[in-house]
Motif scaffolding. Structure first.
Motif, PDB file in Angstrom:
ATOM      1  N   GLY A 129       0.825  -1.207   0.000  1.00  9.70           N
ATOM      2  CA  GLY A 129       0.000   0.000   0.000  1.00  9.70           C
ATOM      3  C   GLY A 129       0.850   1.244   0.000  1.00  9.70           C
ATOM      4  O   GLY A 129       1.880   1.311  -0.646  1.00  9.70           O
ATOM      5  N   ARG A 130       0.408   2.241   0.752  1.00 14.73           N
ATOM      6  CA  ARG A 130       1.163   3.498   0.821  1.00 14.73           C
ATOM      7  C   ARG A 130       1.180   4.031   2.239  1.00 14.73           C
ATOM      8  O   ARG A 130       0.317   3.698   3.048  1.00 14.73           O
ATOM      9  CB  ARG A 130       0.579   4.536  -0.131  1.00 14.73           C
ATOM     10  N   ILE A 131       2.179   4.854   2.497  1.00 13.95           N
ATOM     11  CA  ILE A 131       2.322   5.514   3.798  1.00 13.95           C
ATOM     12  C   ILE A 131       2.305   7.020   3.540  1.00 13.95           C
ATOM     13  O   ILE A 131       3.028   7.508   2.669  1.00 13.95           O
ATOM     14  CB  ILE A 131       3.647   5.133   4.488  1.00 13.95           C
ATOM     15  N   ILE A 132       1.467   7.730   4.272  1.00 17.14           N
ATOM     16  CA  ILE A 132       1.412   9.183   4.187  1.00 17.14           C
ATOM     17  C   ILE A 132       1.998   9.735   5.479  1.00 17.14           C
ATOM     18  O   ILE A 132       1.571   9.365   6.575  1.00 17.14           O
ATOM     19  CB  ILE A 132      -0.034   9.677   3.996  1.00 17.14           C
ATOM     20  N   ILE A 133       3.009  10.601   5.334  1.00 16.83           N
ATOM     21  CA  ILE A 133       3.682  11.176   6.494  1.00 16.83           C
ATOM     22  C   ILE A 133       3.507  12.689   6.471  1.00 16.83           C
ATOM     23  O   ILE A 133       3.732  13.330   5.440  1.00 16.83           O
ATOM     24  CB  ILE A 133       5.182  10.815   6.494  1.00 16.83           C
ATOM     25  N   ASP A 134       3.083  13.232   7.602  1.00 15.07           N
ATOM     26  CA  ASP A 134       2.933  14.675   7.744  1.00 15.07           C
ATOM     27  C   ASP A 134       3.868  15.137   8.848  1.00 15.07           C
ATOM     28  O   ASP A 134       3.775  14.682   9.982  1.00 15.07           O
ATOM     29  CB  ASP A 134       1.484  15.031   8.083  1.00 15.07           C
ATOM     30  N   TYR A 135       4.798  16.013   8.498  1.00 14.65           N
ATOM     31  CA  TYR A 135       5.764  16.549   9.456  1.00 14.65           C
ATOM     32  C   TYR A 135       5.229  17.841  10.058  1.00 14.65           C
ATOM     33  O   TYR A 135       4.744  18.707   9.343  1.00 14.65           O
ATOM     34  CB  TYR A 135       7.102  16.842   8.775  1.00 14.65           C
ATOM     35  N   LYS A 136       5.340  17.963  11.363  1.00  4.08           N
ATOM     36  CA  LYS A 136       5.020  19.197  12.075  1.00  4.08           C
ATOM     37  C   LYS A 136       6.331  19.697  12.668  1.00  4.08           C
ATOM     38  O   LYS A 136       6.857  19.119  13.615  1.00  4.08           O
ATOM     39  CB  LYS A 136       3.971  18.967  13.167  1.00  4.08           C
ATOM     40  N   THR A 137       6.872  20.763  12.082  1.00  2.83           N
ATOM     41  CA  THR A 137       8.208  21.220  12.467  1.00  2.83           C
ATOM     42  C   THR A 137       8.202  22.329  13.504  1.00  2.83           C
ATOM     43  O   THR A 137       9.210  22.548  14.161  1.00  2.83           O
ATOM     44  CB  THR A 137       8.986  21.708  11.230  1.00  2.83           C
ATOM     45  N   ALA A 138       7.114  23.035  13.675  1.00  2.00           N
ATOM     46  CA  ALA A 138       7.098  24.213  14.549  1.00  2.00           C
ATOM     47  C   ALA A 138       6.289  23.990  15.820  1.00  2.00           C
ATOM     48  O   ALA A 138       5.855  24.940  16.448  1.00  2.00           O
ATOM     49  CB  ALA A 138       6.565  25.413  13.793  1.00  2.00           C
ATOM     50  N   LEU A 139       6.079  22.771  16.191  1.00  2.00           N
ATOM     51  CA  LEU A 139       5.216  22.475  17.336  1.00  2.00           C
ATOM     52  C   LEU A 139       6.023  21.931  18.508  1.00  2.00           C
ATOM     53  O   LEU A 139       5.823  20.822  18.971  1.00  2.00           O
ATOM     54  CB  LEU A 139       4.121  21.484  16.930  1.00  2.00           C
ATOM     55  N   GLU A 140       6.926  22.728  19.042  1.00  2.00           N
ATOM     56  CA  GLU A 140       7.797  22.283  20.128  1.00  2.00           C
ATOM     57  C   GLU A 140       7.053  21.995  21.419  1.00  2.00           C
ATOM     58  O   GLU A 140       7.427  21.117  22.180  1.00  2.00           O
ATOM     59  CB  GLU A 140       8.880  23.330  20.386  1.00  2.00           C
ATOM     60  N   ASN A 141       5.995  22.746  21.693  1.00  2.00           N
ATOM     61  CA  ASN A 141       5.294  22.618  22.970  1.00  2.00           C
ATOM     62  C   ASN A 141       4.079  21.701  22.917  1.00  2.00           C
ATOM     63  O   ASN A 141       3.315  21.643  23.869  1.00  2.00           O
ATOM     64  CB  ASN A 141       4.868  24.001  23.470  1.00  2.00           C
ATOM     65  N   VAL A 142       3.899  20.998  21.826  1.00  2.00           N
ATOM     66  CA  VAL A 142       2.737  20.130  21.679  1.00  2.00           C
ATOM     67  C   VAL A 142       3.049  18.752  22.246  1.00  2.00           C
ATOM     68  O   VAL A 142       4.112  18.194  21.999  1.00  2.00           O
ATOM     69  CB  VAL A 142       2.341  20.014  20.186  1.00  2.00           C
ATOM     70  N   THR A 143       2.123  18.234  23.022  1.00  2.00           N
ATOM     71  CA  THR A 143       2.253  16.852  23.483  1.00  2.00           C
ATOM     72  C   THR A 143       1.437  15.985  22.544  1.00  2.00           C
ATOM     73  O   THR A 143       0.525  16.457  21.870  1.00  2.00           O
ATOM     74  CB  THR A 143       1.709  16.698  24.913  1.00  2.00           C
ATOM     75  N   LEU A 144       1.755  14.729  22.491  1.00  2.00           N
ATOM     76  CA  LEU A 144       1.019  13.823  21.614  1.00  2.00           C
ATOM     77  C   LEU A 144      -0.138  13.164  22.354  1.00  2.00           C
ATOM     78  O   LEU A 144      -0.319  11.971  22.299  1.00  2.00           O
ATOM     79  CB  LEU A 144       1.967  12.766  21.033  1.00  2.00           C
ATOM     80  N   ASP A 145      -0.936  13.979  23.065  1.00  2.41           N
ATOM     81  CA  ASP A 145      -2.112  13.411  23.695  1.00  2.41           C
ATOM     82  C   ASP A 145      -3.195  13.212  22.635  1.00  2.41           C
ATOM     83  O   ASP A 145      -3.123  13.733  21.530  1.00  2.41           O
ATOM     84  CB  ASP A 145      -2.601  14.267  24.869  1.00  2.41           C
ATOM     85  N   ARG A 146      -4.190  12.430  22.984  1.00  2.00           N
ATOM     86  CA  ARG A 146      -5.223  12.037  22.017  1.00  2.00           C
ATOM     87  C   ARG A 146      -5.905  13.246  21.371  1.00  2.00           C
ATOM     88  O   ARG A 146      -6.115  13.279  20.172  1.00  2.00           O
ATOM     89  CB  ARG A 146      -6.257  11.141  22.694  1.00  2.00           C
TER      90      ARG A 146
END
Length: 85
Positions: free
Chosen positions: A22-39
């Motif tokens: 299949g395929r993989i779609i990757i989205d980079y977030k480069t300016a989000l230093e203070n973001v946590t990966l909560d739901r």
């Protein structure tokens, strides 16, 4: 792009990888230093990745096997399971 639900979106896929399963779609977030990966924060981006999966499947009918959100400043990634409809 007008999605199947009528929503109009504009964006650009950061990285699209096609492979045998299949395929993989990757989205980079480069300016989000203070973001946590909560739901809640992660789900904020689910619609964007679902739209990318939807349009790539329209252009070339191949299943999207993974959608990944990568926070480059934190060195973290999470897989999103996005419904395309």
């Amino acid at each position: 792009v007008r999605r199947c639900n009528g929503q109009i979106m504009r964006g650009q896929i950061d990285l699209l990888v096609e492979h045998a399963r299949g395929r993989i779609i990757i989205d980079y977030k480069t300016a989000l230093e203070n973001v946590t990966l909560d739901r809640e924060e992660v789900m904020h981006y689910a619609g964007q990745l679902a739209a990318y999966a939807e349009i790539t499947e329209v252009l070339k009918p191949t299943e999207t096997s993974q959608t990944l959100l990568v926070l480059t400043a934190k060195g973290e990634a999470v897989e999103l399971h996005c419904a395309t409809e």
